[in-house]
Scaffold this motif. Structure first.
Motif, PDB file in Angstrom:
ATOM      1  N   ALA A  71       0.830  -1.208   0.000  1.00  0.00           N
ATOM      2  CA  ALA A  71       0.000   0.000   0.000  1.00  0.00           C
ATOM      3  C   ALA A  71       0.866   1.261   0.000  1.00  0.00           C
ATOM      4  CB  ALA A  71      -0.918  -0.001   1.218  1.00  0.00           C
ATOM      5  N   TRP A  72       0.437   2.248  -0.796  1.00  0.00           N
ATOM      6  CA  TRP A  72       1.070   3.566  -0.860  1.00  0.00           C
ATOM      7  C   TRP A  72      -0.046   4.591  -0.693  1.00  0.00           C
ATOM      8  CZ3 TRP A  72       1.035   8.152  -3.593  1.00  0.00           C
ATOM      9  CH2 TRP A  72       2.199   8.938  -3.543  1.00  0.00           C
ATOM     10  N   VAL A  73       0.060   5.433   0.352  1.00  0.00           N
ATOM     11  CA  VAL A  73      -1.027   6.354   0.706  1.00  0.00           C
ATOM     12  C   VAL A  73      -0.726   7.750   0.175  1.00  0.00           C
ATOM     13  CG1 VAL A  73      -2.370   7.352   2.592  1.00  0.00           C
ATOM     14  CG2 VAL A  73      -1.514   4.997   2.761  1.00  0.00           C
ATOM     15  N   ARG A  74      -1.612   8.257  -0.651  1.00  0.00           N
ATOM     16  CA  ARG A  74      -1.406   9.581  -1.251  1.00  0.00           C
ATOM     17  C   ARG A  74      -1.338  10.674  -0.175  1.00  0.00           C
ATOM     18  NH1 ARG A  74      -4.824   7.342  -5.301  1.00  0.00           N
ATOM     19  NH2 ARG A  74      -6.732   8.244  -4.388  1.00  0.00           N
ATOM     20  N   GLY A  75      -0.320  11.515  -0.291  1.00  0.00           N
ATOM     21  CA  GLY A  75      -0.184  12.643   0.618  1.00  0.00           C
ATOM     22  C   GLY A  75       0.295  12.300   2.012  1.00  0.00           C
ATOM     23  N   SER A  76       0.793  11.067   2.224  1.00  0.00           N
ATOM     24  CA  SER A  76       1.243  10.674   3.567  1.00  0.00           C
ATOM     25  C   SER A  76       2.707  10.242   3.506  1.00  0.00           C
ATOM     26  CB  SER A  76       0.373   9.551   4.115  1.00  0.00           C
ATOM     27  OG  SER A  76       0.751   9.239   5.440  1.00  0.00           O
ATOM     28  N   ASP A  77       3.598  11.216   3.584  1.00  0.00           N
ATOM     29  CA  ASP A  77       5.026  10.927   3.480  1.00  0.00           C
ATOM     30  C   ASP A  77       5.504   9.959   4.558  1.00  0.00           C
ATOM     31  OD1 ASP A  77       5.389  12.681   1.292  1.00  0.00           O
ATOM     32  OD2 ASP A  77       5.460  14.382   2.651  1.00  0.00           O
ATOM     33  N   ALA A  78       5.065  10.168   5.800  1.00  0.00           N
ATOM     34  CA  ALA A  78       5.539   9.338   6.902  1.00  0.00           C
ATOM     35  C   ALA A  78       5.192   7.868   6.683  1.00  0.00           C
ATOM     36  CB  ALA A  78       4.959   9.827   8.225  1.00  0.00           C
ATOM     37  N   LEU A  79       3.967   7.597   6.224  1.00  0.00           N
ATOM     38  CA  LEU A  79       3.547   6.215   5.980  1.00  0.00           C
ATOM     39  C   LEU A  79       4.341   5.591   4.831  1.00  0.00           C
ATOM     40  CD1 LEU A  79      -0.350   6.501   6.269  1.00  0.00           C
ATOM     41  CD2 LEU A  79       1.227   5.572   7.963  1.00  0.00           C
ATOM     42  N   ASN A  80       4.509   6.342   3.770  1.00  0.00           N
ATOM     43  CA  ASN A  80       5.173   5.789   2.582  1.00  0.00           C
ATOM     44  C   ASN A  80       6.671   5.583   2.788  1.00  0.00           C
ATOM     45  OD1 ASN A  80       2.684   5.825   1.271  1.00  0.00           O
ATOM     46  ND2 ASN A  80       2.988   7.905   0.527  1.00  0.00           N
ATOM     47  N   ILE A  81       7.307   6.513   3.500  1.00  0.00           N
ATOM     48  CA  ILE A  81       8.722   6.312   3.818  1.00  0.00           C
ATOM     49  C   ILE A  81       8.877   5.144   4.781  1.00  0.00           C
ATOM     50  CG2 ILE A  81      10.721   7.347   4.975  1.00  0.00           C
ATOM     51  CD1 ILE A  81       9.844  10.021   3.845  1.00  0.00           C
ATOM     52  N   GLY A  82       7.909   4.998   5.691  1.00  0.00           N
ATOM     53  CA  GLY A  82       7.935   3.855   6.604  1.00  0.00           C
ATOM     54  C   GLY A  82       7.883   2.536   5.851  1.00  0.00           C
ATOM     55  N   ALA A  83       6.985   2.451   4.880  1.00  0.00           N
ATOM     56  CA  ALA A  83       6.886   1.229   4.078  1.00  0.00           C
ATOM     57  C   ALA A  83       8.176   0.989   3.291  1.00  0.00           C
ATOM     58  CB  ALA A  83       5.699   1.339   3.123  1.00  0.00           C
ATOM     59  N   ASP A  93      10.726  -3.165  -6.657  1.00  0.00           N
ATOM     60  CA  ASP A  93      10.689  -4.618  -6.466  1.00  0.00           C
ATOM     61  C   ASP A  93       9.319  -5.130  -6.057  1.00  0.00           C
ATOM     62  OD1 ASP A  93      13.554  -5.138  -6.886  1.00  0.00           O
ATOM     63  OD2 ASP A  93      13.817  -3.988  -5.031  1.00  0.00           O
ATOM     64  N   VAL A  94       8.372  -4.209  -5.852  1.00  0.00           N
ATOM     65  CA  VAL A  94       7.024  -4.603  -5.430  1.00  0.00           C
ATOM     66  C   VAL A  94       6.002  -3.928  -6.335  1.00  0.00           C
ATOM     67  CG1 VAL A  94       7.772  -4.842  -3.032  1.00  0.00           C
ATOM     68  CG2 VAL A  94       6.780  -2.671  -3.805  1.00  0.00           C
ATOM     69  N   THR A  95       4.752  -4.284  -6.137  1.00  0.00           N
ATOM     70  CA  THR A  95       3.666  -3.613  -6.843  1.00  0.00           C
ATOM     71  C   THR A  95       3.073  -2.561  -5.924  1.00  0.00           C
ATOM     72  OG1 THR A  95       3.127  -5.608  -8.125  1.00  0.00           O
ATOM     73  CG2 THR A  95       1.430  -3.911  -7.961  1.00  0.00           C
ATOM     74  N   LYS A  96       3.213  -1.297  -6.306  1.00  0.00           N
ATOM     75  CA  LYS A  96       2.697  -0.191  -5.498  1.00  0.00           C
ATOM     76  C   LYS A  96       1.196  -0.033  -5.765  1.00  0.00           C
ATOM     77  CE  LYS A  96       5.009   3.732  -5.443  1.00  0.00           C
ATOM     78  NZ  LYS A  96       5.503   5.063  -5.891  1.00  0.00           N
ATOM     79  N   VAL A  97       0.403  -0.101  -4.703  1.00  0.00           N
ATOM     80  CA  VAL A  97      -1.050   0.049  -4.824  1.00  0.00           C
ATOM     81  C   VAL A  97      -1.453   1.319  -4.083  1.00  0.00           C
ATOM     82  CG1 VAL A  97      -3.308  -1.008  -4.484  1.00  0.00           C
ATOM     83  CG2 VAL A  97      -1.289  -2.456  -4.845  1.00  0.00           C
ATOM     84  N   GLU A  98      -1.969   2.307  -4.806  1.00  0.00           N
ATOM     85  CA  GLU A  98      -2.281   3.603  -4.206  1.00  0.00           C
ATOM     86  C   GLU A  98      -3.647   3.613  -3.530  1.00  0.00           C
ATOM     87  OE1 GLU A  98      -1.643   7.059  -6.515  1.00  0.00           O
ATOM     88  OE2 GLU A  98       0.202   6.309  -7.446  1.00  0.00           O
ATOM     89  N   PHE A  99      -3.692   4.307  -2.376  1.00  0.00           N
ATOM     90  CA  PHE A  99      -4.933   4.486  -1.630  1.00  0.00           C
ATOM     91  C   PHE A  99      -5.043   5.949  -1.196  1.00  0.00           C
ATOM     92  CE2 PHE A  99      -3.850   0.015  -1.079  1.00  0.00           C
ATOM     93  CZ  PHE A  99      -5.064  -0.611  -1.352  1.00  0.00           C
ATOM     94  N   PRO A 100      -6.260   6.463  -1.030  1.00  0.00           N
ATOM     95  CA  PRO A 100      -6.435   7.883  -0.678  1.00  0.00           C
ATOM     96  C   PRO A 100      -6.174   8.203   0.792  1.00  0.00           C
ATOM     97  CG  PRO A 100      -8.563   6.827  -0.924  1.00  0.00           C
ATOM     98  CD  PRO A 100      -7.545   5.822  -1.363  1.00  0.00           C
ATOM     99  N   GLY A 101      -6.150   7.194   1.663  1.00  0.00           N
ATOM    100  CA  GLY A 101      -5.946   7.447   3.082  1.00  0.00           C
ATOM    101  C   GLY A 101      -5.481   6.205   3.811  1.00  0.00           C
ATOM    102  N   PHE A 102      -5.090   6.386   5.090  1.00  0.00           N
ATOM    103  CA  PHE A 102      -4.578   5.262   5.876  1.00  0.00           C
ATOM    104  C   PHE A 102      -5.625   4.166   6.052  1.00  0.00           C
ATOM    105  CE2 PHE A 102      -4.434   3.428  10.213  1.00  0.00           C
ATOM    106  CZ  PHE A 102      -3.374   2.559  10.004  1.00  0.00           C
ATOM    107  N   LYS A 103      -6.834   4.548   6.490  1.00  0.00           N
ATOM    108  CA  LYS A 103      -7.892   3.555   6.695  1.00  0.00           C
ATOM    109  C   LYS A 103      -8.155   2.782   5.404  1.00  0.00           C
ATOM    110  CE  LYS A 103     -12.775   3.105   7.988  1.00  0.00           C
ATOM    111  NZ  LYS A 103     -13.208   2.543   6.691  1.00  0.00           N
ATOM    112  N   ASP A 104      -8.119   3.504   4.286  1.00  0.00           N
ATOM    113  CA  ASP A 104      -8.360   2.851   2.998  1.00  0.00           C
ATOM    114  C   ASP A 104      -7.271   1.813   2.695  1.00  0.00           C
ATOM    115  OD1 ASP A 104     -10.616   4.707   1.877  1.00  0.00           O
ATOM    116  OD2 ASP A 104      -9.062   6.051   2.599  1.00  0.00           O
TER     117      ASP A 104
END
Length: 386
Positions: free
Chosen positions: A149-161, A174-185
Motif C-alpha cells: 500500500a502507498w497512501v497519497r499525501g502521507s510521506d511518513a507512511l510511505n517512507i515507513g513502508a 521490487d514490489v507492486t505499489k497500490v495507491e490508496f487515498p488514506g490510511f484507513k483505505d
C-alpha cells in the motif's frame, strides 16, 4: 517536660524542613511561566491525551496551566511553534522532517527548522508493515513481488513502508505499489485483497478488523542484530530503531514482535527557548512521572530510562543540563548532540543560500532537494530522508 521539649523541637525542625522544601519547590517552579501553550495531534489521539495528563501534573505540582491546541496535520501542529504562538509541540516524526526541511517542509515558507527535543515517549508498540496472514510473507525478503500500500499525501507512511522493504534490500521497484487515498483505505485494501501489506502502528484499531478478517494478520520479524538490514533501513529512515513490541494486533507480552519503532510523541521546542524554563520542565517531567504515567495511554513511555540520547534530533541545552545533573548524559551523547546541531546549521545556511537565488515555486522543491543533498555531502554528513 524533657520529652515534651524534644517533641516540640522535633516538630520545629520538621516545620523548618517543610518550609525549606517549599522554598526549594517554589524556586524550581519559578522558571516555569504561569501558562504555556502546546500543540499536539487531534483530541482522540494518545499524544493529545498524554499532553493533557502532563499538563494536569504541571498544574497540580507547579501551578502552571497548559493549553493544548489540537492540530489536524503536521503543518497545523508546527505552524504555531514556528510563529511563536505555541511554546512546545508534542509532535510526531514530522519534527524530524521539519529539521531537515523535507517533504511538506521543502517550501519557500518553511525550510529547515531549529528544533530541540525536551523528551520523547517510547511506548510498548511498534511500527511496520501489517501483512495479510495468507500472503505468504514470512520474512522481509518475501515482500518482493507483493502488493504494498502507498497512501497519497502521507510521506511518513510511505517512507515507513519503503524503510521496511529496505531492510531486505528492496525498493518500490521490487514490489507492486497500490495507491490508496488514506490510511484507513490502505488497511481496507489489505482486508479486501487489493494489497498484501500496509504500513501501520501495531496498535491501530483498524488492524483489529484485519486480524478478524479471513486473511488474518502477521508481522515479519526484523532481528535487532541484523546489522546489514538495519543499515539499509536507516539509510532510508534514520529515525527507526529495533523495537520489541508487546502490544498490538496479534501481539502481546507472550507473543512479541521483534520489529521497528520510534518515539511518539516527541516533545520539541525551538532552540532559543529559555534554558532555565526547559531545565525545570524536564526536571518536572522526570521527577513527577509517577503523577501522570497512568493517566493516559502510552504515558509510561516518558520514563527517563526510555530516553534515547543519541537519536536524530538534538536535545535542548536546558534538558541536557538536567540530564547531566542526574548522571544520564555521556560524552558520547554530547558529541552526538553537537553533531546534530552542526547538521542543522549546515541545512539552514544551505537553505538561506538557495532561497537567495529566488527560485520559482515550480522549481523550488526539486532545487532545494538538490542543494540540500549537495550541502550535506560536502559537510561529510549522511543525507537521510530525501
Amino acid at each position: 517536660m524533657h520529652i515534651s521539649r524534644t517533641g516540640n523541637f522535633g516538630k520545629a525542625i520538621a516545620v523548618a524542613a517543610g518550609l525549606v522544601a517549599g522554598i526549594a519547590t517554589s524556586a524550581g517552579a519559578a522558571d516555569l511561566p504561569k501558562s504555556l501553550i502546546w500543540t499536539a495531534y487531534g483530541t482522540t489521539s494518545s499524544g493529545y491525551a498524554q499532553s493533557v495528563a502532563m499538563g494536569n501534573m504541571l498544574k497540580n505540582e507547579y501551578g502552571t496551566s497548559i493549553r493544548v491546541l489540537p492540530g489536524k496535520n503536521d503543518i497545523s501542529r508546527m505552524t504555531p511553534l514556528k510563529v511563536g504562538k505555541a511554546d512546545y509541540c508534542a509532535c510526531g516524526i514530522a519534527s524530524y522532517f521539519g529539521q531537515e526541511g523535507v517533504m511538506q517542509f521543502a517550501t519557500p515558507d518553511w525550510g529547515p527548522q531549529p528544533l530541540r527535543v525536551i523528551m520523547t515517549s517510547k511506548g510498548s508498540f511498534g511500527l511496520g508493515l501489517a501483512v495479510a496472514g495468507d500472503a505468504g510473507i514470512k520474512t522481509p525478503a518475501d515482500l518482493k513481488g507483493k502488493r504494498i500500500a502507498w497512501v497519497r499525501g502521507s510521506d511518513a507512511l510511505n517512507i515507513g513502508a519503503e524503510a521496511m522493504m529496505a531492510f531486505a534490500g528492496l525498493t518500490w521497484d521490487d514490489v507492486t505499489k497500490v495507491e490508496f487515498p488514506g490510511f484507513k483505505d490502505s488497511i481496507d485494501g489489505v482486508i479486501n485483497g487489493q494489497a498484501d501489506a500496509a504500513f501501520s502502528s501495531t496498535v491501530s484499531p483498524h488492524l483489529k478488523r484485519l486480524a478478524a478478517s479471513p486473511r488474518g494478520i502477521t508481522w515479519t520479524p526484523m532481528a535487532a542484530d541484523d546489522a546489514k538490514g538495519w543499515s539499509q533501513l536507516n539509510g532510508v529512515a534514520p529515525y527507526f530503531s529495533p523495537t520489541k513490541a508487546v502490544v498490538g494486533a496479534e501481539i502481546s507480552k507472550d507473543k512479541p514482535w521483534n520489529g521497528a519503532g520510534y518515539p511518539y510523541p516527541i516533545l520539541v521546542t525551538n532552540a532559543p527557548r529559555s534554558a532555565d524554563e526547559v531545565y525545570t520542565l524536564t526536571k518536572a517531567l522526570v521527577e513527577k512521572h509517577d503523577a501522570y504515567k497512568d493517566n493516559a495511554p502510552g504515558a509510561k513511555g516518558w520514563h527517563i530510562d526510555s530516553q534515547s540520547f543519541e537519536w536524530i534530533l538534538p536535545y535542548h541545552e536546558g534538558a541536557v543540563k538536567y540530564f547531566k545533573e542526574i548522571g544520564k548524559w555521556s560524552d558520547a551523547a554530547q558529541a552526538h548532540n553537537d553533531g546534530l546541531i552542526k547538521r542543522q546549521d549546515v541545512l539552514m545556511k544551505a537553505y538561506a543560500a538557495y532561497k537567495a537565488t529566488n527560485p520559482s515555486d515550480d522549481e523550488f522543491k526539486a532545487g532545494w532537494s538538490a542543494a540540500r543533498i549537495k550541502a550535506l555531502e560536502a559537510a561529510g554528513l549522511p543525507v537521510g530522508v530525501k
